[in-house]
Design a protein around this motif. Sequence first.
Motif, mmCIF file in Angstrom:
data_model
loop_
_atom_site.group_PDB
_atom_site.id
_atom_site.type_symbol
_atom_site.label_atom_id
_atom_site.label_comp_id
_atom_site.label_asym_id
_atom_site.label_seq_id
_atom_site.Cartn_x
_atom_site.Cartn_y
_atom_site.Cartn_z
ATOM 1 N N VAL A 135 147.322 12.027 44.965
ATOM 2 C CA VAL A 135 148.624 11.763 44.347
ATOM 3 C C VAL A 135 148.695 10.281 43.974
ATOM 4 C CG1 VAL A 135 151.117 11.732 44.703
ATOM 5 C CG2 VAL A 135 149.741 13.615 45.623
ATOM 6 N N SER A 137 151.519 8.087 42.339
ATOM 7 C CA SER A 137 152.893 8.176 41.875
ATOM 8 C C SER A 137 153.693 6.977 42.359
ATOM 9 C CB SER A 137 153.529 9.473 42.392
ATOM 10 O OG SER A 137 154.806 9.658 41.856
ATOM 11 N N TRP A 142 153.587 3.473 37.826
ATOM 12 C CA TRP A 142 153.996 3.763 36.458
ATOM 13 C C TRP A 142 154.097 2.465 35.651
ATOM 14 C CZ3 TRP A 142 158.514 7.027 38.794
ATOM 15 C CH2 TRP A 142 157.961 8.197 39.359
ATOM 16 N N SER A 185 147.527 0.909 39.714
ATOM 17 C CA SER A 185 147.078 2.258 39.348
ATOM 18 C C SER A 185 145.576 2.319 39.103
ATOM 19 C CB SER A 185 147.797 2.712 38.084
ATOM 20 O OG SER A 185 147.481 1.856 36.996
ATOM 21 N N SER A 210 150.832 14.294 39.024
ATOM 22 C CA SER A 210 150.974 12.859 38.767
ATOM 23 C C SER A 210 150.731 12.498 37.305
ATOM 24 C CB SER A 210 149.978 12.074 39.638
ATOM 25 O OG SER A 210 150.201 12.284 41.014
#
Length: 251
Positions: A135, A137, A142, A185, A210
């Motif tokens: 995952v 997230s 973002w 990320s 995700s």
Amino acid sequence: MPLAPVDDLSPDAVAGRRRTLLRKALAELVGTALLLATVVGSGVAATRLTPDDVGAQLLYNSVATGAVLTALILALGPVSAAFNPVVTLVERALGALDNRSAAALVAAQCLGGAGGVVLANLMFELPAVSTATTVRSGPGMWLAEVVATFGLVLVVFGVVRTGQTRHVAVAVGAYITAAYWFTSSTSFANPAVTLARTLSDTFAGIAPASVPPFVLAQLAGGAVALLVVRVLHPDPRAAARAVVHHAEEAP
């Protein structure tokens, strides 16, 4: 062979445009496949070589990805070497592609990405497809994807629109290697890459749930970068002349 004008509907002109598009689509498919094979394959190799050192795993993964991007852009750039739907969409927005060409290249990128992940899985004797469970997230990730994609698009089109196309391979490879480390990320920065990485439950994988926020963030980053590129380089020819002028003045 130079392309015929777009409004030339003669059989030879139509056939020529079709052949050119097929060549571009093939380059995008092969290039994106090799890119994903490297991303996933180097991730698997890294976890097997250094199972208890996540930092080393990320280092190996980032260096391999930056290196293969440089090589692939050098090899395929004369045909087509975006390997990224966001870059292709920005090309469309800047008038370098028509709708049909952009759609064909995005489809080739997505198909190539999936094929590259399957190849990587098989090379390491893993199931051809396994749904990723990692995952990725949260607002920080973002935002990182907005920043990573913004920077990538800015680098690509900043280099190209200033007439330094011969440097784009090194610039992109260097940027992605760095972005692995300065973004939370690890810089997916590419919808085709993001979708494909759901097919491998390994170091580089991302859980399907995700994906939508990641892709939306990447599109947002690309859109902002497009605006900035247009402001910074409104006339690509003038920008290229300025670069040549400064180079000639350098000691």
